[in-house]
Enzyme design. Structure first.
Site, PDB file in Angstrom:
ATOM      1  CB  THR A 202      -0.901  -0.113   1.114  1.00 43.14           C
ATOM      2  OG1 THR A 202      -2.007  -1.237   1.082  1.00 43.14           O
ATOM      3  CG2 THR A 202      -1.655   1.280   1.465  1.00 43.14           C
ATOM      4  NE  ARG A 230      -8.908  -7.499   3.376  1.00 48.95           N
ATOM      5  CZ  ARG A 230      -7.979  -6.598   3.433  1.00 48.95           C
ATOM      6  NH1 ARG A 230      -7.828  -5.627   2.520  1.00 48.95           N
ATOM      7  NH2 ARG A 230      -6.979  -6.631   4.373  1.00 48.95           N
ATOM      8  CB  VAL A 231     -13.570  -3.082   2.217  1.00 52.18           C
ATOM      9  CG1 VAL A 231     -12.649  -1.736   2.652  1.00 52.18           C
ATOM     10  CG2 VAL A 231     -14.113  -3.088   1.084  1.00 52.18           C
ATOM     11  N   GLY A 232     -10.015  -3.446   3.340  1.00 53.07           N
ATOM     12  CA  GLY A 232      -9.089  -3.469   4.265  1.00 53.07           C
ATOM     13  C   GLY A 232      -9.179  -2.136   5.170  1.00 53.07           C
ATOM     14  N   GLY A 254      -0.115  -2.608   6.213  1.00 51.10           N
ATOM     15  CA  GLY A 254      -0.091  -3.820   6.931  1.00 51.10           C
ATOM     16  C   GLY A 254      -1.439  -4.660   6.871  1.00 51.10           C
TER      17      GLY A 254
HETATM   18  N1  ASP Z   1      -3.531  -2.400   4.568  1.00 55.85           N
HETATM   19  C1  ASP Z   1      -3.733  -2.758   3.356  1.00 55.85           C
HETATM   20  C2  ASP Z   1      -5.070  -3.762   3.422  1.00 55.85           C
HETATM   21  O1  ASP Z   1      -5.143  -4.682   4.374  1.00 55.85           O
HETATM   22  C3  ASP Z   1      -2.732  -3.695   2.571  1.00 55.85           C
HETATM   23  C4  ASP Z   1      -1.337  -3.218   2.303  1.00 55.85           C
HETATM   24  O2  ASP Z   1      -1.167  -2.236   3.518  1.00 55.85           O
HETATM   25  O3  ASP Z   1      -0.676  -3.430   1.625  1.00 55.85           O
HETATM   26  O4  ASP Z   1      -5.878  -3.698   2.493  1.00 55.85           O
END
Ligand code: ASP
Length: 338
Positions: A202, A230-232, A254
């Site tokens: 990210t 799914r959404v982070g 993360g």
């Molecule tokens: N935090 C992002 C997510 O969980 C992933 C990432 O940081 O690359 O979607």
């Protein structure tokens, strides 16, 4: 006499304002990133791209531009690069598509905007900004968000614009591993080192501008092999992104589920506000204690309203860097200290 004193007072306040510290901090993801996993050539390319994002974003601040503009400028450069898991180079979903999330927050007004699960918006961070500035809402998802972005005249692309062979291969390898058809040892990418499924790529930026205003933004493709919409944490205000002029601006990277459950970005600001912690202590508490104890891998970047910065991570590496009045981009990848 009185008028002269007032004029002098105004002059000095304006001069002090003009000299206000401006700072830009960026990240390009955290994870299993070690010198052994990376070729010198690849390291050079990453450093170059991170420096470019810092220089272009910082130039905005130097000419008196807003922290919001600096954040979107830096993020757009990383979105356009296949090196990072955002925009071009976004990871693939279980179904082999790219679904992108992004968010932005203005520390001055408390306004925020986000998009989630979008597939045809070239720059998700610009869409998040448009949601904040041009709609009465904070978060738009999927086709609705795309319709809004189209109405706002934002650039649309085919989903295949985001296709990257290396990311696609990662998906296939991860799916084979899931089905027990592969062993972790064979997850090494000959060119790119260790399997990148262990890397959160990210991108994010936080900035303090000459008016003393903070802003934070984050953009991502989420996590490889994600499914069921799914959404982070990245598009969730308070989890992946937060900014408040009273405390700090934060962008995270993360394992999103942990960042959502721990309201990570807001927790850093809250610890400063309620516990009176310094930015560094607040950031360390959240990343190195709260998250680490739960096995929540990742890191954050943060800047406070005085221009102090923090970039803690509990993984082996995090693409990160900052630029301030010293004038040169400072870029780090591994455990080296700032
Ligand atoms: N935090 C992002 C997510 O969980 C992933 C990432 O940081 O690359 O979607």
């Amino acid at each position: 006499m009185k008028n002269i004193l007032i004029l002098l007072f105004l002059f000095f306040t304006m001069a002090a304002q003009a000299q206000n510290k401006v700072v830009l901090v960026i990240h390009g993801g955290a994870g299993t990133i070690t010198p052994e996993n990376m070729t010198p050539e690849l390291e050079r390319i990453y450093r170059q791209k991170l420096s470019e994002a810092l220089e272009k974003g910082y130039a905005v601040l130097e000419r008196g531009g807003t922290s919001l503009e600096a954040v979107t400028t830096a993020i757009q450069i990383m979105e356009e690069s296949p090196l990072f898991n955002a925009g071009r180079g976004a990871v693939f979903t279980h179904a082999g598509r790219n679904e992108l999330d992004a968010s932005i927050m203005d520390g001055k007004t408390g306004q925020a905007g986000a998009v989630a699960g979008v597939t045809t918006i070239k720059s998700p961070i610009l869409a998040a900004q448009a949601v904040m500035q041009k709609s009465p809402h904070v978060m738009l998802t999927g086709t609705g968000a795309e319709e809004f972005a189209r109405e706002q005249g934002l650039e649309q692309v085919e989903n295949s614009y985001f296709f990257d062979q290396r990311r696609f291969d990662q998906l296939k390898r991860l799916q084979q591993l899931e089905q027990g058809k592969d062993k972790e040892g064979s997850l090494k990418d000959p060119e790119w080192g260790l399997f990148e499924g262990k890397k959160f790529g990210t991108v994010g930026a936080v900035a303090l501008d000459s008016q003393g205003n903070l802003a934070a933004g984050t953009s991502t493709g989420g996590m490889t092999n994600k499914r069921w919409g799914r959404v982070g944490d990245s598009p969730i205000i308070g989890a992946g992104t937060y900014a408040n002029n009273q405390s700090c601006a934060v962008s995270a990277t993360g394992h999103g589920e942990f960042f959502i459950r721990n309201v990570v970005a807001y927790d850093v600001a809250a610890r400063m506000k309620y516990q009176g912690l310094s930015l560094q202590n607040a950031a360390e508490e959240v990343v190195m204690k709260t998250l680490k104890e739960q096995g929540g891998e990742g890191g954050i970047i943060a800047v406070d309203n005085k221009g102090n910065i923090a970039m803690p991570f509990n993984t082996s590496g995090m693409y990160r860097g900052y630029m301030n009045q010293k004038g040169k981009p400072q870029v780090f990848i591994f455990q080296e200290k700032k």
